[in-house]
Design a protein around this motif. Structure first.
Motif, PDB file in Angstrom:
ATOM      1  N   ASN A   1       6.591 -37.203  37.376  1.00  0.00           N
ATOM      2  CA  ASN A   1       6.630 -38.453  38.138  1.00  0.00           C
ATOM      3  C   ASN A   1       5.201 -38.863  38.520  1.00  0.00           C
TER       4      ASN A   1
ATOM      5  N   PRO B   1       2.219 -41.413  38.570  1.00  0.00           N
ATOM      6  CA  PRO B   1       1.893 -42.844  38.417  1.00  0.00           C
ATOM      7  C   PRO B   1       0.547 -42.992  37.711  1.00  0.00           C
TER       8      PRO B   1
ATOM      9  N   GLN C   1      -2.737 -44.623  36.284  1.00  0.00           N
ATOM     10  CA  GLN C   1      -3.622 -45.747  36.550  1.00  0.00           C
ATOM     11  C   GLN C   1      -4.370 -46.067  35.275  1.00  0.00           C
TER      12      GLN C   1
ATOM     13  N   GLN D   1      -5.683 -38.061  35.860  1.00  0.00           N
ATOM     14  CA  GLN D   1      -4.684 -38.543  36.821  1.00  0.00           C
ATOM     15  C   GLN D   1      -4.061 -37.382  37.588  1.00  0.00           C
TER      16      GLN D   1
ATOM     17  N   ASP E   1      -4.337 -36.910  41.605  1.00  0.00           N
ATOM     18  CA  ASP E   1      -3.147 -36.765  42.444  1.00  0.00           C
ATOM     19  C   ASP E   1      -3.198 -35.477  43.247  1.00  0.00           C
TER      20      ASP E   1
END
Length: 124
Positions: A64, A66, A68, A76, A80
Motif C-alpha cells: 500500500n 503511495p 510519488q 519511495q 515512507d
C-alpha cells in the motif's frame, strides 16, 4: 517469511492464511504485508509491460505504497520509512512535553518537535 525469501532467490507474493483470515506478503528491502482480511476480499491487479514492472506493481499493491512521481520504488519505500520514524519521534517528544513540568525543558522539546515537523514536510 524473510528467511524464506532470502533462501529462495525468486520474486514471491505469499498468501498467508490463519483462522479464516488471510493476508498477502512480499519481501523487497523489507517485509511488506496487507492487513488480515477475509480471503475473498484480497485481490491483486496484475499490470505492467515487463516482468519487472509487474513485480513493482505487486509490491506497491501489497505494501500500500503511495508512489510519488519521480521516485523509484526503493526511494519511495525509504522515504515512507523515514517519514514513519519522524512521526514516531514527534509523538514521543509530544508525550514527553505534556509530562514535563519545567518550562525551559518543555520549550526545548517544542523546538525539537518543530524542527522534526519541518524535516517531515521537506520529505513530502
Amino acid at each position: 517469511m524473510i528467511t524464506l525469501s532470502k533462501l529462495i532467490p525468486q520474486n514471491m507474493v505469499l498468501l498467508l492464511e490463519y483462522d479464516g483470515q488471510a493476508k498477502m506478503a512480499v519481501y523487497h528491502t523489507k517485509l511488506l504485508q496487507t492487513p488480515w482480511r477475509d480471503p475473498a476480499e484480497l485481490t491483486m491487479i496484475i499490470k505492467g509491460l515487463t516482468m519487472d514492472a509487474v513485480w513493482e506493481n505487486a509490491i506497491v499493491q501489497v505494501g500500500n505504497i503511495p508512489m510519488q512521481t519521480g521516485n523509484t520504488l526503493d526511494q519511495q519505500i525509504a522515504q515512507d520509512e523515514q517519514r514513519a520514524k519522524l512521526e514516531k519521534e514527534i509523538a514521543r517528544l509530544e508525550k514527553l512535553g505534556w509530562a514535563e513540568k519545567q518550562p525551559k525543558k518543555k520549550y526545548e522539546l517544542v523546538q525539537k518537535i518543530c524542527e522534526l515537523q519541518k524535516v517531515k514536510e521537506l520529505i513530502k
